[in-house]
Design an enzyme around this catalytic site. Structure first.
Site, mmCIF file in Angstrom:
data_model
loop_
_atom_site.group_PDB
_atom_site.id
_atom_site.type_symbol
_atom_site.label_atom_id
_atom_site.label_comp_id
_atom_site.label_asym_id
_atom_site.label_seq_id
_atom_site.Cartn_x
_atom_site.Cartn_y
_atom_site.Cartn_z
ATOM 1 N N ASP A 59 -27.718 12.494 14.226
ATOM 2 C CA ASP A 59 -27.334 12.488 15.643
ATOM 3 C C ASP A 59 -26.460 11.267 15.942
ATOM 4 O OD1 ASP A 59 -27.351 12.389 18.445
ATOM 5 O OD2 ASP A 59 -29.413 13.128 18.558
ATOM 6 N N ILE A 60 -25.367 11.457 16.663
ATOM 7 C CA ILE A 60 -24.533 10.295 17.016
ATOM 8 C C ILE A 60 -25.285 9.353 17.970
ATOM 9 C CG2 ILE A 60 -22.284 11.382 16.627
ATOM 10 C CD1 ILE A 60 -22.038 11.660 19.716
ATOM 11 N N THR A 100 -25.585 13.896 24.389
ATOM 12 C CA THR A 100 -24.642 13.758 23.262
ATOM 13 C C THR A 100 -23.300 13.197 23.716
ATOM 14 O OG1 THR A 100 -25.626 15.423 21.825
ATOM 15 C CG2 THR A 100 -23.245 15.120 21.628
ATOM 16 N N THR A 134 -10.766 16.115 26.077
ATOM 17 C CA THR A 134 -10.285 17.397 26.570
ATOM 18 C C THR A 134 -9.403 17.239 27.808
ATOM 19 O OG1 THR A 134 -11.063 19.427 27.637
ATOM 20 C CG2 THR A 134 -12.511 17.542 27.810
ATOM 21 N N ASP A 135 -8.576 18.245 28.070
ATOM 22 C CA ASP A 135 -7.766 18.240 29.300
ATOM 23 C C ASP A 135 -8.632 18.519 30.536
ATOM 24 O OD1 ASP A 135 -8.324 20.947 28.877
ATOM 25 O OD2 ASP A 135 -6.231 21.609 29.011
ATOM 26 N N GLU A 136 -9.873 19.015 30.317
ATOM 27 C CA GLU A 136 -10.709 19.393 31.467
ATOM 28 C C GLU A 136 -11.105 18.191 32.319
ATOM 29 O OE1 GLU A 136 -13.742 22.266 30.982
ATOM 30 O OE2 GLU A 136 -12.604 23.424 29.521
ATOM 31 N N TYR A 160 -19.932 19.756 31.831
ATOM 32 C CA TYR A 160 -19.267 19.466 30.548
ATOM 33 C C TYR A 160 -18.125 18.475 30.747
ATOM 34 C CZ TYR A 160 -15.777 19.961 26.849
ATOM 35 O OH TYR A 160 -14.826 19.694 25.889
ATOM 36 N N LYS A 164 -17.585 14.531 29.480
ATOM 37 C CA LYS A 164 -16.455 14.087 28.646
ATOM 38 C C LYS A 164 -15.687 12.964 29.362
ATOM 39 C CE LYS A 164 -15.188 15.599 25.199
ATOM 40 N NZ LYS A 164 -15.551 15.241 23.787
ATOM 41 N N TYR A 217 -14.121 36.925 33.322
ATOM 42 C CA TYR A 217 -14.723 36.358 34.531
ATOM 43 C C TYR A 217 -13.775 36.501 35.730
ATOM 44 C CZ TYR A 217 -17.821 33.714 31.288
ATOM 45 O OH TYR A 217 -18.721 33.338 30.311
HETATM 46 P P1 NAD Z 1 -18.075 22.686 18.622
HETATM 47 O O1 NAD Z 1 -19.104 22.935 19.654
HETATM 48 O O2 NAD Z 1 -17.543 23.819 17.827
HETATM 49 O O3 NAD Z 1 -18.607 21.610 17.557
HETATM 50 C C1 NAD Z 1 -19.323 20.476 17.938
HETATM 51 C C2 NAD Z 1 -19.987 19.898 16.687
HETATM 52 O O4 NAD Z 1 -20.691 18.716 17.086
HETATM 53 C C3 NAD Z 1 -21.020 20.842 16.057
HETATM 54 O O5 NAD Z 1 -20.838 20.862 14.656
HETATM 55 C C4 NAD Z 1 -22.361 20.205 16.418
HETATM 56 O O6 NAD Z 1 -23.367 20.453 15.460
HETATM 57 C C5 NAD Z 1 -21.979 18.739 16.485
HETATM 58 N N1 NAD Z 1 -22.891 17.957 17.344
HETATM 59 C C6 NAD Z 1 -23.332 18.275 18.583
HETATM 60 N N2 NAD Z 1 -24.156 17.317 19.055
HETATM 61 C C7 NAD Z 1 -24.199 16.361 18.093
HETATM 62 C C8 NAD Z 1 -24.856 15.107 17.997
HETATM 63 N N3 NAD Z 1 -25.640 14.642 18.982
HETATM 64 N N4 NAD Z 1 -24.680 14.360 16.882
HETATM 65 C C9 NAD Z 1 -23.898 14.826 15.870
HETATM 66 N N5 NAD Z 1 -23.267 16.008 15.901
HETATM 67 C C10 NAD Z 1 -23.408 16.764 17.011
HETATM 68 O O7 NAD Z 1 -16.918 21.913 19.381
HETATM 69 P P2 NAD Z 1 -15.346 21.953 19.148
HETATM 70 O O8 NAD Z 1 -14.758 23.053 19.924
HETATM 71 O O9 NAD Z 1 -15.078 21.841 17.690
HETATM 72 O O10 NAD Z 1 -14.926 20.590 19.877
HETATM 73 C C11 NAD Z 1 -14.858 19.364 19.148
HETATM 74 C C12 NAD Z 1 -14.435 18.270 20.105
HETATM 75 O O11 NAD Z 1 -13.161 18.580 20.657
HETATM 76 C C13 NAD Z 1 -15.369 18.107 21.309
HETATM 77 O O12 NAD Z 1 -15.480 16.734 21.593
HETATM 78 C C14 NAD Z 1 -14.662 18.829 22.443
HETATM 79 O O13 NAD Z 1 -14.990 18.248 23.680
HETATM 80 C C15 NAD Z 1 -13.207 18.575 22.084
HETATM 81 N N6 NAD Z 1 -12.241 19.598 22.529
HETATM 82 C C16 NAD Z 1 -12.436 20.926 22.278
HETATM 83 C C17 NAD Z 1 -11.456 21.854 22.641
HETATM 84 C C18 NAD Z 1 -11.630 23.335 22.369
HETATM 85 O O14 NAD Z 1 -10.826 24.128 22.864
HETATM 86 N N7 NAD Z 1 -12.600 23.750 21.593
HETATM 87 C C19 NAD Z 1 -10.297 21.418 23.279
HETATM 88 C C20 NAD Z 1 -10.139 20.060 23.548
HETATM 89 C C21 NAD Z 1 -11.103 19.148 23.138
HETATM 90 O O1 DAU Z 2 -9.425 22.976 27.875
HETATM 91 C C1 DAU Z 2 -10.136 22.509 26.771
HETATM 92 C C2 DAU Z 2 -11.509 23.109 26.763
HETATM 93 O O2 DAU Z 2 -11.361 24.477 26.400
HETATM 94 C C3 DAU Z 2 -12.486 22.406 25.821
HETATM 95 O O3 DAU Z 2 -12.688 21.096 26.274
HETATM 96 C C4 DAU Z 2 -13.823 23.146 25.761
HETATM 97 O O4 DAU Z 2 -14.668 22.550 24.811
HETATM 98 C C5 DAU Z 2 -13.559 24.586 25.378
HETATM 99 O O5 DAU Z 2 -14.773 25.309 25.397
HETATM 100 C C6 DAU Z 2 -12.544 25.226 26.329
HETATM 101 O O6 DAU Z 2 -13.107 25.383 27.654
HETATM 102 P P1 DAU Z 2 -12.858 26.729 28.510
HETATM 103 O O7 DAU Z 2 -13.932 26.849 29.492
HETATM 104 O O8 DAU Z 2 -11.445 26.779 28.991
HETATM 105 O O9 DAU Z 2 -12.988 27.799 27.302
HETATM 106 P P2 DAU Z 2 -13.736 29.216 27.214
HETATM 107 O O10 DAU Z 2 -13.330 29.837 25.923
HETATM 108 O O11 DAU Z 2 -15.178 29.123 27.530
HETATM 109 O O12 DAU Z 2 -13.037 30.038 28.395
HETATM 110 C C7 DAU Z 2 -11.633 30.205 28.446
HETATM 111 C C8 DAU Z 2 -11.329 30.968 29.730
HETATM 112 O O13 DAU Z 2 -11.841 32.303 29.589
HETATM 113 C C9 DAU Z 2 -11.995 30.388 30.963
HETATM 114 O O14 DAU Z 2 -11.126 30.551 32.072
HETATM 115 C C10 DAU Z 2 -13.246 31.247 31.153
HETATM 116 C C11 DAU Z 2 -12.806 32.592 30.615
HETATM 117 N N1 DAU Z 2 -13.868 33.416 29.988
HETATM 118 C C12 DAU Z 2 -14.643 32.857 29.043
HETATM 119 C C13 DAU Z 2 -15.664 33.596 28.450
HETATM 120 C C14 DAU Z 2 -16.538 32.963 27.397
HETATM 121 C C15 DAU Z 2 -14.024 34.742 30.371
HETATM 122 O O15 DAU Z 2 -13.281 35.252 31.238
HETATM 123 N N2 DAU Z 2 -15.020 35.481 29.780
HETATM 124 C C16 DAU Z 2 -15.859 34.958 28.848
HETATM 125 O O16 DAU Z 2 -16.772 35.667 28.366
#
Ligand code: NAD
Ligand code: DAU
Length: 355
Positions: A59-60, A100, A134-136, A160, A164, A217
């Site tokens: 765990d981090i 986390t 993230t951009d969020e 979330y 972040k 959604y």
């Molecule tokens: P993910 O949920 O797929 O992976 C997260 C990983 O972190 C998993 O392997 C999980 O086991 C590990 N983890 C969770 N809690 C932990 C803890 N306490 N200690 C150690 N490991 C832990 O996420 P992702 O989509 O790969 O995102 C990675 C990073 O990028 C995140 O910080 C997320 O905010 C950021 N990010 C994601 C997106 C996206 O679109 N997915 C976009 C922009 C930024």
């Molecule tokens: O913008 C970066 C972010 O993108 C990351 O920081 C997050 O970790 C990552 O999960 C993602 O967030 P979003 O909420 O944008 O991603 P998600 O795939 O959950 O949803 C994308 C869009 O689709 C959002 O507008 C919600 C919509 N959606 C999502 C799901 C899961 C639906 O309409 N139906 C669905 O079932």
């Protein structure tokens, strides 16, 4: 060879990053991941014989463990991918997000600073703490607003994105107050291989293959800026090597699409790759469901800084990246089966109800 401590390297982006870095021999990697529901150690199967990849389950937020890893491996960089990452889950239960994303990142910063202070002057100059964000954190845009730049004020709207944002502020403070050489990346929506199918694109691919409904959604006109995961990983590498300590870099694909457009595009690729599917045309499976509470309307990233200062640009278009992604899920039925565990099924039932 350099050594990097990568956290969250069994998740979607982290595993793509680690696989890419090891295939290029960039560094020895100590990969720390808690293996939550989102982490999948099979993502790293092809590194099992690799002596320069060390996997540690942990765990981090575990201060002793972080201190021990930093002391034992003396990394040149810490890259923090570990997070709770799914917005809907943060609405359902925010506690692990605070633990986390906020407390965990804080622990890494505290231990990272202690480690950095113990390095020689030359080592200190080369050390980096790169935080993946993230951009969020910037909140939601109106239709005519300019894209998020690094100067856009933070206005997170979900638990979330608030968690972040809190972490980003701590990273910034550790640079400003203690001179820790930090870097922050704020990226838009990623897609690609190994993404957990709670997120829009893989969920739609897998549901469509099984003839299940494709739940969009609200009105489906929310806009996201899509980037292929490999391009995100390349940008992180570039920021790590060339970024200026203390700076943040926005990363995005300049690819704004509504959710309707994204889901239709997924269906189009599946229609082509699965011409004999009984569920063709796959977009007939689309259904509009209750909106996400507080659903951000539009994200768009202005990535001028990383493009002009560091020369990064994405290699994939949405068309090429999406095709690669769908093909990957079609070829990896075993991976899909391995993550469709009981916990995953419970989540799907809580989020979308019984089938
Ligand atoms: P993910 O949920 O797929 O992976 C997260 C990983 O972190 C998993 O392997 C999980 O086991 C590990 N983890 C969770 N809690 C932990 C803890 N306490 N200690 C150690 N490991 C832990 O996420 P992702 O989509 O790969 O995102 C990675 C990073 O990028 C995140 O910080 C997320 O905010 C950021 N990010 C994601 C997106 C996206 O679109 N997915 C976009 C922009 C930024
Ligand atoms: O913008 C970066 C972010 O993108 C990351 O920081 C997050 O970790 C990552 O999960 C993602 O967030 P979003 O909420 O944008 O991603 P998600 O795939 O959950 O949803 C994308 C869009 O689709 C959002 O507008 C919600 C919509 N959606 C999502 C799901 C899961 C639906 O309409 N139906 C669905 O079932």
């Amino acid at each position: 060879m350099k050594t990097w401590l990568v956290t969250g390297g069994a998740g979607f982006i982290g595993s793509n990053f680690v696989l890419r870095a090891r295939s290029r021999g960039l560094a020895r990697i100590i990969n720390l991941d808690l293996l939550t529901y989102a982490g999948n150690v099979h993502n790293l199967d092809c590194l099992r014989e690799d002596p320069d990849h060390v996997f540690v389950r942990g765990d981090i937020g575990d201060r002793d463990l972080i201190g021990e890893l930093l002391g034992r491996y003396r990394p040149d960089a810490v890259l923090n991918f570990a997070a709770e990452s799914h917005v809907d889950r943060s609405i359902d239960g925010p506690d692990p997000f605070i633990q986390t994303n906020v407390v965990g990142t804080f622990t890494l910063l505290k231990e990272g600073l202690r480690h950095w202070r113990g390095l020689s002057v030359a080592e200190q100059a080369g050390f980096r703490f790169l935080h993946v964000s993230t951009d969020e954190v910037y909140g939601s845009l109106g239709p005519a607003d300019p894209a998020f730049s690094e100067c856009t004020p933070y206005a997170p709207s979900s638990p979330y994105s608030a968690s972040k944002a809190a972490a980003d502020h701590l990273v910034r403070a550790y640079h400003h107050t203690f001179d820790l050489p930090t870097l922050t990346t704020n990226c838009s929506n990623n897609y690609g291989p190994r993404q957990f199918p709670e997120k829009l694109i893989p969920l739609m691919i897998l549901n469509a293959l099984e003839g299940k409904s494709l739940p969009i959604y609200g009105d489906g006109l929310n806009v996201r800026d899509w980037l292929y995961v490999e391009d995100h990983c390349a940008a992180i590498e570039q920021v790590l090597f060339e970024g200026r300590p203390g700076e943040a870099y926005n990363i995005g694909g300049a690819c704004e699409l509504t959710n309707r457009e994204v889901v239709r595009a997924v269906c189009g690729v599946l229609d082509e790759l699965r011409p004999r599917s009984p569920y063709r045309p796959h977009d007939s499976l689309i259904t509009f469901v209750k909106d996400r509470p507080g659903h951000d309307r539009r994200y768009a990233i202005d990535s001028t800084k990383v493009r002009s200062e560091l020369g990064w640009h994405p290699e994939e278009t949405f068309e090429t990246g999406l095709r690669k992604t769908v093909e990957w899920y079609l070829r990896h039925a075993d991976w899909v089966q391995s993550i469709q565990s009981g916990e995953y099924q419970d989540w799907i039932r809580r989020q979308y109800g019984e089938p």
